[in-house]
Design an enzyme around this catalytic site. Sequence first.
Site, PDB file in Angstrom:
ATOM      1  CG  PHE A 106      -1.843  -1.179   1.326  1.00 18.63           C
ATOM      2  CD1 PHE A 106      -3.003  -1.278   0.576  1.00 18.63           C
ATOM      3  CD2 PHE A 106      -1.528  -2.221   2.190  1.00 18.63           C
ATOM      4  CE1 PHE A 106      -3.844  -2.387   0.691  1.00 18.63           C
ATOM      5  CE2 PHE A 106      -2.349  -3.332   2.305  1.00 18.63           C
ATOM      6  CZ  PHE A 106      -3.512  -3.415   1.556  1.00 18.63           C
ATOM      7  CB  CYS A 161      -4.800   4.720   9.627  1.00 21.62           C
ATOM      8  SG  CYS A 161      -5.653   4.142   8.147  1.00 21.62           S
ATOM      9  CG  ASP A 182       0.812   3.066   6.221  1.00 25.50           C
ATOM     10  OD1 ASP A 182      -0.181   2.993   6.967  1.00 25.50           O
ATOM     11  OD2 ASP A 182       1.362   4.148   5.923  1.00 25.50           O
ATOM     12  CG  ASP A 207      -1.172   1.898  -3.917  1.00 31.04           C
ATOM     13  OD1 ASP A 207      -0.960   2.210  -2.730  1.00 31.04           O
ATOM     14  OD2 ASP A 207      -2.241   2.142  -4.499  1.00 31.04           O
TER      15      ASP A 207
END
Length: 391
Positions: A224, A335, A295, A246
Site C-alpha cells: 500500500f 489507521c 500501511d 499499490d
Amino acid sequence: MTRLTLRAGHDRRARAGHPWIFSNEIGNLDRAPQPGEAVEVFTHRGEFLGMAYYNPHSLIAARILSRARESIDTPEFFHARFRAALLYRQHFYGDLATMRLVHGEGDGLPGLVVDRYGDILSLQILTLGMECRRQAIVQALTDLWQPQAIVARNDVAVRELEGLDCRVEILQGELPEDVIMTEHGLRFRVDVLGGQKTGHFLDQKENHLALKPFVSGHRVLDLFCYSGSWSVHAARYGAREVLGIDISEGALALARENARLNFVEGRCSFERTDVFDFLRSLNRDRQTFDTIILDPPAFVKSRKKLPEAIKGYLTINRRAMEAVTPGGYLFTCSCSHHMSRDIFLDTLSKAAVQAGRAVRLLEMRSQAYDHPVLLSCPETEYLKCAILCVE
C-alpha cells in the site's frame, strides 16, 4: 443564546473534557436553535460546561469548542486557536513548512483539519458547525499565513452524516502547477486536489524516521505504498532494493516521480497489483523480504464493521509475517480509531501463531506530534505502528 442542558447522569464525559455531546444526552433546549448555531452547554444542575455548535440532524448533536463564555463565531476566535496550535508545533518542528496545523479535537477544533504544504493550505471541514464558520476560518488562516492558495478537500463521506455534500474546491488563490513538500530533507510531489486525505500522509513522519535502523542493506517491500514515502525513506536509509505495491496507477506515478526527485529511482521499483493477491503469490513462490512495511488504508469505518476488519488485518499480517526473512522486520500499521491498540496487538499475536513465526514487539508507535491525542477524547488516537522482529 440557546441553553442546552444535559440529562442527569449524562455529563461525565463532557465534564472530563470530551467535546462531543450525543443527541441522547440532551435533556432540554430552551429554544430550537438553527443547525450550526452556537449554544451554551450546562449540566442538569446548571453548571456551565462550554460553548458548542449544534446540529439536530447528527448523532453527535453538539461539539464543544470552548470551555469559556466567548463567541465561537468570529475570525478572532479562530485566529487565537490557530496561533495556539502553531506555537505548540513550533516546539517540535520550528518553522517547518509542511505539517498539520490543526488536528480537530486534538487542537480544540472538532470538525476541522488543516494541513500546510509550504504556501498551500489544504483543509477539511467535516461538520455543519464548522461549515457555517467557513468564512471566519478562511479569514483567520489568511491573516496568519498569507497562503498562495487554500484548498478544501471536503470529499470525505463523514460530511454526509452532517447533511453536507462532498466536493473539492479552491477557496482562495491559485494552485501552482507543482506542489512540492520536504520531509527529513527528502522532496515529495503532493497531489493536493486528487490525492489521499489532504494530499499526503503527514501523520507517519516520525515513524518514517524510525525506519532508519531496520533497512540498511535490506531488500524492502512497501505494501500500500501510495506516493512512495516509506519507499523513498527506506532507499535513502540504505536499502539495497525497494519494491512498492499499490492498486492505484495514479499513486504509483507519484511514487515513481518522488523516487526520481530524491535520486533513488535506481533502487526503487513500483508495481500495480492487489496487495492481498501479491502476498498470496509470495507465499506460493516462497519469496521473502528482509523488511516489510504494511500501511493499509482504514479497513474499518464504523464500530459495527470491526469484526470484519479484524479478519482483514489478521489475514494480511499473517501473510506479511510469512514473507519476512527470518530475523527480519515488519512495520505494520492501522489507521482506524475503532481498532484499539489492544485489539491490534491481539490481532498481530494471532497472526504470528497462524504464520508459525516467533514475533517480538520492538516498539509500538503512534501518530506524529502535529496530530495530537487528547486524552479525554480517545477517538483522537487513531494511528498504530508496530515494529516487529519476525524470527
